[in-house]
Design a protein around this motif. Structure first.
Motif: not given
Length: 338
Positions: A107-112, A213-222, A239-240
């Protein structure tokens, strides 16, 4: 398969096998669920095909796609440059007391940092004891029911995957189809909703921004990526710096791409019959204003502060390199001690 126990001797194996064959019933529980599922898929497939859509097939049911649907058009097909958009349809054909569970990843995806709905995911729920019963739920409606507390939520503690769950009573309340006419109306509305979603996706692809563009980078993903390659090490500095670098580049790409894709959109409009251009100019002038409003609404105005220079990027790359070297060295030292 349920709980298992080892069979120690060949004679025991032979005896158990004989008993299983002799006592076997003509129908088993797993068959009913499998047959009901197939009936639901075929019913939905028939209705979709009747409305001039194509239903695609693949060998493995992945991401909740019992059926993959595209508009029936040779003009914009899957192998064309922009590619035809498709919808993922999950079908449930259940008994009167059966609950429905859906993997949240369908149902969902992560964008940023945001959790967003996959607007091309749709759920059909039938009842095998009532051929006029039909519940149709696009992903956005499922999300609304999740947020309103209308359905249940749970997590599989083994896989760590959250699920959305509708009890049989909740499904009953969602049903708006009790007559043949209401069933036909629900089917028509469902097909219209799928068609609308595919049309929007088709437009998005025509200007190309979302897929470029694809999805925005997220800190959780990094964080997950760093943990994958540096297992057991928690390095906030890496990470930062990594996240800031990726986000900076994404924002630069986003800013730079807007103008290019808007121009491409107009170029596409101009690359048709020249005799029609006089009729299109006024509309295109209006489109310029519309594009501007869309861009201002869709892209954060705060992006304007991003400097058009490589100095900041150079510094960020340097910071990232230092953090990476430090973490790599720490990781090598930790693995030597294992």
């Amino acid at each position: 398969m349920g709980k298992t126990v080892s069979i120690k001797t060949t004679d025991e194996f032979i005896d158990f096998t004989k008993a299983a064959i002799i006592d076997r019933e003509s129908q088993e529980k797993w068959m009913e669920a499998s047959q009901n599922g197939k009936i639901g898929e075929l019913r939905t497939k028939l209705e979709i095909l009747k409305k001039k859509f194509w239903v695609l097939e693949r060998e493995i049911d992945a991401n909740g796609a019992d059926l993959i649907v595209q508009k029936a058009s040779l003009v914009n097909d899957l192998i064309d440059i922009s590619g035809a958009p498709v919808a993922f349809v999950q079908v449930k054909n259940i008994g009167p007391n059966t609950a429905v569970e859906i993997d949240s990843r369908y149902i969902y995806y992560v964008d940023g940092e945001e959790l967003k709905t996959k607007d091309e995911f749709f759920l059909f729920i039938y009842r095998n004891d009532n051929h006029k019963f039909l519940v149709f739920l696009p992903s956005k409606e499922i999300d609304g029911l999740v947020k309103s507390g209308t359905c249940s939520k749970f997590i599989d503690t083994t896989t760590k995957v959250p699920y959305v769950k509708f009890t049989s009573k909740q499904i009953e309340k969602l049903n708006k189809s009790s007559t043949k006419a209401e069933f036909e109306k629900t089917i028509s509305q469902a097909i219209e909703t799928i068609d609308h979603a595919l049309s929007i996706e088709e437009y998005n692809r025509s200007i190309g921004l979302r897929h470029f563009l694809g999805v925005r980078p997220s800190k959780l993903g990094v964080e997950a990526q760093v943990q994958k390659y540096f297992t057991g090490l928690q390095d906030d500095d890496l990470v930062d710096t990594y996240f800031e670098l990726l986000l900076f580049l994404y924002k630069q790409m986003e800013l730079g791409s807007i103008r290019s894709f808007v121009i491409k959109d107009f170029l596409t409009n101009l690359s048709s019959d020249p005799r029609e251009l006089s009729e299109r100019v006024a509309q295109m002038q209006q489109d310029i204003e519309n594009h501007t409003n869309i861009i201002l609404k869709k892209w954060d105005k705060n992006y304007a502060y991003i400097p058009d220079t490589y100095d900041q990027l150079s510094q960020m790359l340097s910071d990232f390199e230092k953090a990476l070297d430090k973490t790599t060295e720490l990781h090598q030292d930790s693995t030597k001690n294992i």
